[in-house]
Design a protein around this motif. Sequence first.
Motif, PDB file in Angstrom:
ATOM      1  N   GLY A  43     104.789  75.017 -91.724  1.00  0.00           N
ATOM      2  CA  GLY A  43     105.669  74.159 -92.502  1.00  0.00           C
ATOM      3  C   GLY A  43     105.005  73.711 -93.789  1.00  0.00           C
ATOM      4  O   GLY A  43     103.903  74.136 -94.124  1.00  0.00           O
ATOM      5  N   SER A  44     105.677  72.844 -94.493  1.00  0.00           N
ATOM      6  CA  SER A  44     105.166  72.328 -95.758  1.00  0.00           C
ATOM      7  C   SER A  44     105.572  70.871 -95.884  1.00  0.00           C
ATOM      8  O   SER A  44     106.729  70.527 -95.650  1.00  0.00           O
ATOM      9  CB  SER A  44     105.740  73.145 -96.914  1.00  0.00           C
ATOM     10  N   ARG A  45     104.613  70.022 -96.215  1.00  0.00           N
ATOM     11  CA  ARG A  45     104.874  68.593 -96.394  1.00  0.00           C
ATOM     12  C   ARG A  45     104.459  68.195 -97.803  1.00  0.00           C
ATOM     13  O   ARG A  45     103.477  68.720 -98.333  1.00  0.00           O
ATOM     14  CB  ARG A  45     104.063  67.763 -95.414  1.00  0.00           C
ATOM     15  N   PRO A  46     105.147  67.229 -98.396  1.00  0.00           N
ATOM     16  CA  PRO A  46     104.747  66.778 -99.734  1.00  0.00           C
ATOM     17  C   PRO A  46     103.327  66.207 -99.775  1.00  0.00           C
ATOM     18  O   PRO A  46     102.670  66.255-100.803  1.00  0.00           O
ATOM     19  CB  PRO A  46     105.764  65.687-100.073  1.00  0.00           C
ATOM     20  N   SER A  47     102.850  65.688 -98.660  1.00  0.00           N
ATOM     21  CA  SER A  47     101.526  65.071 -98.630  1.00  0.00           C
ATOM     22  C   SER A  47     100.396  66.052 -98.332  1.00  0.00           C
ATOM     23  O   SER A  47      99.233  65.662 -98.276  1.00  0.00           O
ATOM     24  CB  SER A  47     101.504  63.937 -97.591  1.00  0.00           C
ATOM     25  N   ASP A  48     100.718  67.338 -98.132  1.00  0.00           N
ATOM     26  CA  ASP A  48      99.684  68.339 -97.856  1.00  0.00           C
ATOM     27  C   ASP A  48      98.739  68.497 -99.039  1.00  0.00           C
ATOM     28  O   ASP A  48      99.164  68.519-100.192  1.00  0.00           O
ATOM     29  CB  ASP A  48     100.316  69.710 -97.571  1.00  0.00           C
ATOM     30  N   HIS A  49      97.464  68.638 -98.724  1.00  0.00           N
ATOM     31  CA  HIS A  49      96.447  68.982 -99.721  1.00  0.00           C
ATOM     32  C   HIS A  49      96.033  70.415 -99.413  1.00  0.00           C
ATOM     33  O   HIS A  49      95.464  70.679 -98.364  1.00  0.00           O
ATOM     34  CB  HIS A  49      95.236  68.053 -99.624  1.00  0.00           C
ATOM     35  N   VAL A  50      96.342  71.315-100.321  1.00  0.00           N
ATOM     36  CA  VAL A  50      96.103  72.740-100.094  1.00  0.00           C
ATOM     37  C   VAL A  50      94.927  73.208-100.953  1.00  0.00           C
ATOM     38  O   VAL A  50      94.900  72.988-102.163  1.00  0.00           O
ATOM     39  CB  VAL A  50      97.363  73.573-100.430  1.00  0.00           C
ATOM     40  N   VAL A  51      93.971  73.857-100.300  1.00  0.00           N
ATOM     41  CA  VAL A  51      92.836  74.459-100.991  1.00  0.00           C
ATOM     42  C   VAL A  51      92.875  75.952-100.681  1.00  0.00           C
ATOM     43  O   VAL A  51      92.825  76.348 -99.519  1.00  0.00           O
ATOM     44  CB  VAL A  51      91.494  73.861-100.521  1.00  0.00           C
ATOM     45  N   VAL A  52      92.986  76.757-101.724  1.00  0.00           N
ATOM     46  CA  VAL A  52      93.041  78.211-101.572  1.00  0.00           C
ATOM     47  C   VAL A  52      91.741  78.792-102.129  1.00  0.00           C
ATOM     48  O   VAL A  52      91.356  78.471-103.249  1.00  0.00           O
ATOM     49  CB  VAL A  52      94.255  78.809-102.320  1.00  0.00           C
ATOM     50  N   ALA A  53      91.097  79.637-101.333  1.00  0.00           N
ATOM     51  CA  ALA A  53      89.836  80.234-101.769  1.00  0.00           C
ATOM     52  C   ALA A  53      89.933  81.748-101.761  1.00  0.00           C
ATOM     53  O   ALA A  53      90.633  82.341-100.935  1.00  0.00           O
ATOM     54  CB  ALA A  53      88.695  79.786-100.855  1.00  0.00           C
ATOM     55  N   CYS A  54      89.215  82.340-102.714  1.00  0.00           N
ATOM     56  CA  CYS A  54      89.217  83.796-102.836  1.00  0.00           C
ATOM     57  C   CYS A  54      87.942  84.233-103.550  1.00  0.00           C
ATOM     58  O   CYS A  54      87.158  83.414-104.001  1.00  0.00           O
ATOM     59  CB  CYS A  54      90.451  84.273-103.605  1.00  0.00           C
ATOM     60  N   GLY A  55      87.785  85.522-103.656  1.00  0.00           N
ATOM     61  CA  GLY A  55      86.682  86.089-104.406  1.00  0.00           C
ATOM     62  C   GLY A  55      86.979  86.079-105.899  1.00  0.00           C
ATOM     63  O   GLY A  55      88.111  85.862-106.334  1.00  0.00           O
ATOM     64  N   ARG A  56      85.955  86.343-106.669  1.00  0.00           N
ATOM     65  CA  ARG A  56      86.063  86.280-108.135  1.00  0.00           C
ATOM     66  C   ARG A  56      87.103  87.245-108.690  1.00  0.00           C
ATOM     67  O   ARG A  56      87.805  86.928-109.650  1.00  0.00           O
ATOM     68  CB  ARG A  56      84.687  86.572-108.734  1.00  0.00           C
ATOM     69  N   PHE A  57      87.265  88.400-108.100  1.00  0.00           N
ATOM     70  CA  PHE A  57      88.182  89.397-108.654  1.00  0.00           C
ATOM     71  C   PHE A  57      89.643  89.127-108.292  1.00  0.00           C
ATOM     72  O   PHE A  57      90.537  89.736-108.845  1.00  0.00           O
ATOM     73  CB  PHE A  57      87.765  90.807-108.232  1.00  0.00           C
ATOM     74  N   SER A  58      89.876  88.214-107.369  1.00  0.00           N
ATOM     75  CA  SER A  58      91.242  87.873-106.966  1.00  0.00           C
ATOM     76  C   SER A  58      91.745  86.587-107.620  1.00  0.00           C
ATOM     77  O   SER A  58      92.918  86.252-107.486  1.00  0.00           O
ATOM     78  CB  SER A  58      91.309  87.692-105.444  1.00  0.00           C
ATOM     79  N   VAL A  59      90.879  85.881-108.319  1.00  0.00           N
ATOM     80  CA  VAL A  59      91.204  84.521-108.760  1.00  0.00           C
ATOM     81  C   VAL A  59      92.411  84.456-109.696  1.00  0.00           C
ATOM     82  O   VAL A  59      93.227  83.541-109.583  1.00  0.00           O
ATOM     83  CB  VAL A  59      89.964  83.823-109.368  1.00  0.00           C
ATOM     84  N   ASP A  60      92.564  85.388-110.611  1.00  0.00           N
ATOM     85  CA  ASP A  60      93.708  85.344-111.526  1.00  0.00           C
ATOM     86  C   ASP A  60      95.028  85.490-110.779  1.00  0.00           C
ATOM     87  O   ASP A  60      95.950  84.695-110.966  1.00  0.00           O
ATOM     88  CB  ASP A  60      93.607  86.434-112.600  1.00  0.00           C
ATOM     89  N   THR A  61      95.116  86.486-109.946  1.00  0.00           N
ATOM     90  CA  THR A  61      96.359  86.725-109.214  1.00  0.00           C
ATOM     91  C   THR A  61      96.677  85.559-108.286  1.00  0.00           C
ATOM     92  O   THR A  61      97.798  85.047-108.271  1.00  0.00           O
ATOM     93  CB  THR A  61      96.270  88.035-108.398  1.00  0.00           C
ATOM     94  N   VAL A  62      95.698  85.113-107.528  1.00  0.00           N
ATOM     95  CA  VAL A  62      95.922  84.014-106.586  1.00  0.00           C
ATOM     96  C   VAL A  62      96.253  82.721-107.328  1.00  0.00           C
ATOM     97  O   VAL A  62      97.207  82.017-106.986  1.00  0.00           O
ATOM     98  CB  VAL A  62      94.694  83.814-105.675  1.00  0.00           C
ATOM     99  N   GLY A  63      95.490  82.421-108.351  1.00  0.00           N
ATOM    100  CA  GLY A  63      95.704  81.174-109.086  1.00  0.00           C
ATOM    101  C   GLY A  63      97.064  81.064-109.736  1.00  0.00           C
ATOM    102  O   GLY A  63      97.695  80.007-109.708  1.00  0.00           O
ATOM    103  N   PHE A  64      97.531  82.158-110.292  1.00  0.00           N
ATOM    104  CA  PHE A  64      98.820  82.124-110.975  1.00  0.00           C
ATOM    105  C   PHE A  64     100.002  82.269-110.024  1.00  0.00           C
ATOM    106  O   PHE A  64     101.093  81.775-110.304  1.00  0.00           O
ATOM    107  CB  PHE A  64      98.906  83.213-112.054  1.00  0.00           C
TER     108      PHE A  64
END
Length: 159
Positions: A43-64
């Motif tokens: 599910g998804s809640r407005p109060s969720d704090h989401v941290v997404v981690a990836c490798g250096r070569f994935s950062v542009d795609t994941v971040g955007f």
Amino acid sequence: MYTFEAALNRRLILVDIENIVGGGVSMASQVRAAQAAIEAAVGSRPSDHVVVACGRFSVDTVGFEWAGAHRLKFRSGIDGADLELLEVLETERVGARFPEVVLVSGDGIFADAISSLALISGTSTTVVTRADACSRRLRMAAKNVLHLDFDPNAFMEAA
């Protein structure tokens, strides 16, 4: 507005997206599908704090491509995303700030940190993973384990 009740419902969601998609992220569709599968599972809640981690070569795609508010962490190396998420778990007083932690990964490197959260601070811990990609140690360390409906092979590009 910040209230005590809102603080009681806060949830930290830590996402090792490369673990879910089965490697480096190069396509927007991988990010969108992974996020949809994760939200379907927890599910998804407005109060969720989401941290997404990836490798250096994935950062542009994941971040955007990751929709909604999130914190993006990245590091080079084979365990770069894991080490970034471990750093959050070990240095940011997670047990004192969140009554619930959801880890989206299957890597055994997180077993001790997840186990410690439950034992020391009483934090509820849930691991969300692909059924075929979770270490036994991590399954045993978490209070709850949920399986994602996600097929990383569905995103293979045609040759």
